[in-house]
Design a protein around this motif. Structure first.
Motif, PDB file in Angstrom:
ATOM      1  N   CYS A  70       7.092   6.047  -2.615  1.00 20.87           N
ATOM      2  CA  CYS A  70       6.604   6.210  -3.996  1.00 20.87           C
ATOM      3  C   CYS A  70       5.596   7.348  -4.073  1.00 20.87           C
ATOM      4  CB  CYS A  70       5.955   4.927  -4.499  1.00 20.87           C
ATOM      5  SG  CYS A  70       7.020   3.480  -4.451  1.00 20.87           S
ATOM      6  N   ARG A 109      -2.065  -0.527  -7.221  1.00 20.17           N
ATOM      7  CA  ARG A 109      -2.829  -1.364  -6.292  1.00 20.17           C
ATOM      8  C   ARG A 109      -4.337  -1.178  -6.431  1.00 20.17           C
ATOM      9  NH1 ARG A 109       0.027  -3.759  -2.040  1.00 20.17           N
ATOM     10  NH2 ARG A 109       2.162  -2.999  -1.882  1.00 20.17           N
ATOM     11  N   ARG A 118       2.507  -4.576   4.665  1.00 16.69           N
ATOM     12  CA  ARG A 118       1.906  -4.453   3.338  1.00 16.69           C
ATOM     13  C   ARG A 118       2.365  -5.598   2.449  1.00 16.69           C
ATOM     14  NH1 ARG A 118       1.659   1.528   3.347  1.00 16.69           N
ATOM     15  NH2 ARG A 118       0.191   1.867   5.039  1.00 16.69           N
ATOM     16  N   ASN A 157      11.113  -1.998  -0.060  1.00 18.31           N
ATOM     17  CA  ASN A 157      10.591  -3.342   0.199  1.00 18.31           C
ATOM     18  C   ASN A 157      10.641  -3.688   1.686  1.00 18.31           C
ATOM     19  OD1 ASN A 157      10.047  -3.643  -2.519  1.00 18.31           O
ATOM     20  ND2 ASN A 157      11.890  -4.817  -2.947  1.00 18.31           N
ATOM     21  N   ASN A 160       6.215  -4.357  -8.429  1.00 20.75           N
ATOM     22  CA  ASN A 160       6.719  -4.460  -7.059  1.00 20.75           C
ATOM     23  C   ASN A 160       8.198  -4.082  -6.995  1.00 20.75           C
ATOM     24  OD1 ASN A 160       4.525  -5.450  -5.304  1.00 20.75           O
ATOM     25  ND2 ASN A 160       4.460  -7.073  -6.848  1.00 20.75           N
ATOM     26  N   ILE A 166       2.134  -5.938  -4.541  1.00 19.40           N
ATOM     27  CA  ILE A 166       1.037  -5.612  -5.451  1.00 19.40           C
ATOM     28  C   ILE A 166       0.613  -6.914  -6.132  1.00 19.40           C
ATOM     29  CG2 ILE A 166       0.368  -4.323  -7.522  1.00 19.40           C
ATOM     30  CD1 ILE A 166       2.650  -2.337  -6.806  1.00 19.40           C
ATOM     31  N   TYR A 213       2.586   3.598 -10.161  1.00 19.09           N
ATOM     32  CA  TYR A 213       3.377   3.483  -8.938  1.00 19.09           C
ATOM     33  C   TYR A 213       2.572   2.746  -7.878  1.00 19.09           C
ATOM     34  CZ  TYR A 213       0.508   7.125  -6.861  1.00 19.09           C
ATOM     35  OH  TYR A 213      -0.540   7.831  -6.337  1.00 19.09           O
ATOM     36  N   ASP A 214       3.229   2.444  -6.765  1.00 17.93           N
ATOM     37  CA  ASP A 214       2.597   1.758  -5.649  1.00 17.93           C
ATOM     38  C   ASP A 214       2.033   2.803  -4.687  1.00 17.93           C
ATOM     39  OD1 ASP A 214       1.865   0.310  -3.413  1.00 17.93           O
ATOM     40  OD2 ASP A 214       3.766  -0.756  -3.226  1.00 17.93           O
ATOM     41  N   ASP A 243      -2.238   4.496  -9.439  1.00 20.94           N
ATOM     42  CA  ASP A 243      -1.881   3.608  -8.334  1.00 20.94           C
ATOM     43  C   ASP A 243      -2.099   2.167  -8.792  1.00 20.94           C
ATOM     44  OD1 ASP A 243      -1.712   2.065  -6.038  1.00 20.94           O
ATOM     45  OD2 ASP A 243      -3.060   3.331  -4.862  1.00 20.94           O
ATOM     46  N   GLU A 270       0.489   2.448  -1.951  1.00 23.84           N
ATOM     47  CA  GLU A 270       0.639   2.141  -0.527  1.00 23.84           C
ATOM     48  C   GLU A 270       2.069   2.329  -0.041  1.00 23.84           C
ATOM     49  OE1 GLU A 270      -1.075  -1.479   0.901  1.00 23.84           O
ATOM     50  OE2 GLU A 270      -2.977  -1.093  -0.090  1.00 23.84           O
ATOM     51  N   CYS A 271       2.968   2.616  -0.944  1.00 21.35           N
ATOM     52  CA  CYS A 271       4.362   2.856  -0.562  1.00 21.35           C
ATOM     53  C   CYS A 271       4.517   4.336  -0.221  1.00 21.35           C
ATOM     54  CB  CYS A 271       5.297   2.480  -1.707  1.00 21.35           C
ATOM     55  SG  CYS A 271       7.002   3.016  -1.436  1.00 21.35           S
TER      56      CYS A 271
END
Length: 129
Positions: free
Chosen positions: A17, A39, A122, A114, A57, A125, A10-11, A37, A13-14
């Motif tokens: 998520c 990223r 941000r 998004n 992404n 990815i 997963y992301d 993660d 930084e989201c």
């Protein structure tokens, strides 16, 4: 790479998520879960997901045994496996246990994600390919 347990990419930084993967309480229901993660991890599972054509992404990815899932298929499967504890967990489980609802709602959720990431400054990815 072992086929034991479940891998979720997963992301990190989201905010949506990150909150979602913590909300689902999978460990209570299925045992070993590895959260990765996309990223910040150099874990080979990230490259494996990309090699399968999953755009990280555009959605989370999951490996369970020999099965690979992406996007709405992940939230649908997680809803089927998540434990019943907690009000939010029960609500998300009810919503996403329907394959149809998952497929209909996921693009809306992804667009919100998004837009939020863009407002937060941000970047997507990075894909090292």
């Amino acid at each position: 790479m072992s086929n034991d347990g479940i891998w979720i990419v997963y992301d990190g930084e989201c905010p949506f998520c990150s909150a979602y993967v913590k909300l689902v309480r999978l460990r209570d229901a299925v045992g070993k879960v590895r959260l990765v993660d996309a990223r910040s991890s150099d874990d080979p599972i990230v490259g494996e997901m990309r090699a399968r054509g999953f755009d990280l992404n555009q959605g989370m990815a999951m490996k369970m045994g020999d099965e690979y899932l992406h996007g709405d298929a992940v939230i649908h499967r997680l809803a089927l496996m998540s434990g019943p504890s907690g009000t939010l967990n029960r609500v998300q489980a009810w919503v996403f246990r329907s394959r149809r609802r998952s497929a209909l709602l996921y693009p809306i959720m992804r667009a919100g994600r998004n837009a939020t990431l863009k407002l937060m400054g941000r970047r997507p990815i990075p894909d090292p390919r």
